[in-house]
Scaffold this active site. Structure first.
Site, PDB file in Angstrom:
ATOM      1  N   GLU A  17       0.825  -1.210   0.000  1.00  0.00           N
ATOM      2  CA  GLU A  17       0.000   0.000   0.000  1.00  0.00           C
ATOM      3  C   GLU A  17       0.859   1.260   0.000  1.00  0.00           C
ATOM      4  OE1 GLU A  17      -4.066  -0.775   2.148  1.00  0.00           O
ATOM      5  OE2 GLU A  17      -2.467  -1.616   3.386  1.00  0.00           O
ATOM      6  N   HIS A  46     -10.431 -10.824   6.213  1.00  0.00           N
ATOM      7  CA  HIS A  46      -9.971 -10.013   7.347  1.00  0.00           C
ATOM      8  C   HIS A  46     -10.522 -10.588   8.655  1.00  0.00           C
ATOM      9  CE1 HIS A  46      -9.279  -6.378   9.766  1.00  0.00           C
ATOM     10  NE2 HIS A  46      -8.467  -5.987   8.810  1.00  0.00           N
ATOM     11  N   GLU A  94      -4.127 -10.198   0.430  1.00  0.00           N
ATOM     12  CA  GLU A  94      -4.866 -10.139   1.694  1.00  0.00           C
ATOM     13  C   GLU A  94      -6.325 -10.459   1.401  1.00  0.00           C
ATOM     14  OE1 GLU A  94      -4.361  -6.482   3.881  1.00  0.00           O
ATOM     15  OE2 GLU A  94      -2.216  -6.379   3.434  1.00  0.00           O
ATOM     16  N   TYR A  95      -6.942 -11.254   2.279  1.00  0.00           N
ATOM     17  CA  TYR A  95      -8.373 -11.518   2.187  1.00  0.00           C
ATOM     18  C   TYR A  95      -8.841 -12.090   3.516  1.00  0.00           C
ATOM     19  CZ  TYR A  95      -7.997 -16.663   1.687  1.00  0.00           C
ATOM     20  OH  TYR A  95      -7.767 -17.998   1.908  1.00  0.00           O
TER      21      TYR A  95
END
Length: 599
Positions: free
Chosen positions: A156, A227, A224-225
């Site tokens: 990010e 959460h 990412e997944y």
């Protein structure tokens, strides 16, 4: 590899050593290949964190994390979002985890509305050297770690020329590892894998459409997944159904591994001191991010969140289902005498799917047991029923584990990414009879795959010479007997499915009585049901008046009026206007005969 420095007199002055591994990872044909074989990453993001020491991590803590990950069917870790302690990579080499090594670069929240995007560090010449240096230093330190299969340009941190420069450097010095970077919409030229963050299933399907149309040649990997904050990590099975449906979906990394809260002591008004986990705001810190640092699959002390059990089950490298029917059994599958488990006079077969990418099942032990109404079938329960003279008490001895323990199954050797068949040591008829004796309404065959207690024989491997198992008895991350997967497969024995039970019961009894008369339309007599060999053909022999009863026993029996006659000797005869007459033995409680009149 060990190097030593000696003096002119051959005196050893210094030793240096490092681990070596032979590996090559690449992207080709829309797949992620490791040493030429496609792989699936069952991954998790991990921050370096300890509940007592914060970012200062001990080797024991690292070992604990790796062992817990592997015990819960996690095979990959993303170092989020910085290179980790060097010992972490050495332990991943030793115990076996794929690693995505990530440059220490993040500008999360910097100019999120792009008001002055040229001043973003990724686009600013002032920051170019500092950003590229993060990648250069990461590669220089970790290039010889065989567990590292991918370089990440950071997290990010926007997107700009600095990322292209870092990617170009890494590609020039190392062509054995792909590049990973999510920024810039997950599909910029700097990355070799499409790695979206928290993509929903429709978004993944849209990306797959690009691959299928030839507009994209890179595999898809969720950086990412799922959460895992609070009561979350839901619909994981839907993700994995999609992952396993297309070769260009190569897995993902759950966010994240451990809750980052510090063990703190406070004093209650009563004077009692207690410990608790403190996070944002608990230290008087402002501003803070509240509990947003607690997103883990495990608590700060590494005790599991409930969702970790779901992760283990969904990501299990072995799967069990009832084997699909084929041939004559498949053609007759619509009839009540053949189920999804196969013909009831044959042993059911289980389809074993090996989802390991590299190893066979030579390190796996299989076992099974029968569960009835939520409890393992016990010998004492069956004996009590037999002694009471309950129906079917004359059933032959069953070859079913009846002490509640697990019974071993023969080893089935299945190569990586292949499947085989496991045959249970009983027939479906025996399974249903056992459920009937236990007065059960719901039954499951439980199957369990565990790490073998003894190493496989030398040279024991799958049909593929390159698929030999590397787990040989003594496992650094788990004891022999560790459960890799544990599933329940339903047995058709409950509610409306009692028709199968009744057919098995009638078949045994009629065969024992040696009946030979076969009724047709308008005739009377005992129905001969010898041990079934062709269920489809035998269904054709049943009088039409019996077929609705077999297909809908509960609805018809609820409206059936029976005349009951107690015969001399204790037998009971039940007759109905439909022409059905049943005779039940007063001595055994089992069906003695039945008679059908009319068509």
């Amino acid at each position: 590899l060990v190097l030593e420095l000696r003096s002119g007199s051959q005196q050893v002055l210094e030793y240096e050593s490092c681990q070596l591994g032979f590996r090559h990872t690449e992207v080709r044909g829309g797949r992620l290949l490791h040493n030429g074989r496609p792989i699936m990453l069952r991954g998790v993001n991990r921050h370096e964190f300890d509940q007592s020491t914060g970012k200062a991590i001990s080797e024991a803590s690292m070992m604990q994390d790796i062992a817990l990950m592997k015990r819960n069917n996690i095979n990959a870790v993303r170092c989020s979002h910085y290179p980790n302690h060097v010992r972490w990579y050495e332990l991943c080499n030793l115990l076996g985890l794929y690693v995505v090594d990530e440059a220490n670069l993040e500008t999360h929240g910097f100019d999120p509305t792009f008001i002055n995007n040229q001043m973003h560090p990724a686009n600013s010449p002032l920051w170019l050297a500092a950003i590229v240096e993060r990648g250069v230093r990461m590669h220089a330190r970790d290039k010889n770690q065989p567990s590292v299969i991918m370089w990440s340009l950071g997290n990010e941190a926007g997107y700009g020329p600095a990322h292209l420069a870092m990617a170009a450097y890494l590609r020039s010095v190392d062509n054995s590892r792909p590049i990973h970077y999510e920024g810039g919409g997950s599909r910029p030229p700097a990355t070799d894998v499409i790695c979206p963050m928290y993509a929903r299933l429709p978004q993944l399907r849209s990306l797959l459409d690009l691959v299928d149309r030839g507009q994209e040649t890179r595999p898809i990997l969720l950086c990412e997944y799922s959460h895992s904050m609070g009561n979350s990590t839901g619909n994981l099975s839907e993700y994995w159904e999609l992952f396993e449906s297309h070769p260009s979906l190569v897995g993902g990394f759950i966010w994240d591994w451990v809750d980052q809260a510090l063990l703190t002591t406070t004093t209650l008004p009563s004077g009692e001191k207690i410990e608790y986990w403190a996070y944002g705001g608990d230290f008087g810190d402002k501003p803070n991010d509240g509990q947003f640092c607690c997103n883990g699959l495990v608590f700060p002390d590494r005790s599991p969140h409930p969702c970790l059990a779901e992760v283990k089950a969904v990501q299990a490298p072995l799967a069990f289902t009832w084997a699909p029917l084929s041939g004559a059994a498949g053609q007759a599958a619509a009839g009540p005498r053949v189920t999804h488990m196969g013909p009831w006079d044959e042993p059911p077969r289980v389809r074993l799917v090996n989802k390991y990418d590299m190893v066979s099942t030579s390190h796996i032990s299989l076992s099974w047991r029968l569960m009835v109404d939520g409890l393992p079938l016990s010998t004492s329960a069956l004996h009590a029923l037999r002694d009471s003279g309950a129906p079917c008490s004359q059933t032959p001895e069953l070859h079913i584990p009846t002490d509640g323990t697990w019974a071993s199954l023969p080893q089935v050797l299945v190569g990586p990414r292949s499947e085989g068949l496991v045959t249970l040591p009983v027939t479906l008829e025996e399974l249903m009879s056992a459920v009937a004796q236990a007065n059960g309404t719901e039954a499951f065959v439980e199957l369990r795959a565990t790490l073998a207690t003894t190493p496989p024989a030398a040279g024991h491997h799958s049909s593929s010479p390159s698929a030999r198992s590397t787990l040989i008895g003594s496992h650094l991350w788990a004891e022999p007997g560790h459960v890799i997967n544990h599933v329940q497969l339903p047995v058709p024995s409950s509610g409306p499915s009692h028709d199968l039970q009744q057919l098995a019961w009638a078949s045994r009894t009629a065969h024992k009585l040696g009946t030979t008369t076969t009724p047709g339309r308008g005739k009377s007599g005992l129905l001969d049901l010898p041990p079934p060999t062709n269920p489809a053909a035998q269904m054709e022999r049943l009088p039409p008046s019996l077929l609705p009863l077999l297909e809908h026993p509960k609805s018809l029996l609820s409206t059936l009026t029976l005349d009951v006659v107690h015969e001399e000797g204790g037998d009971v005869t039940l007759s109905a206007k439909s022409g059905l007459t049943l005779c039940i033995s007063g001595a055994t409680g089992c069906l003695k005969a039945f008679d059908l009149k009319g068509g």
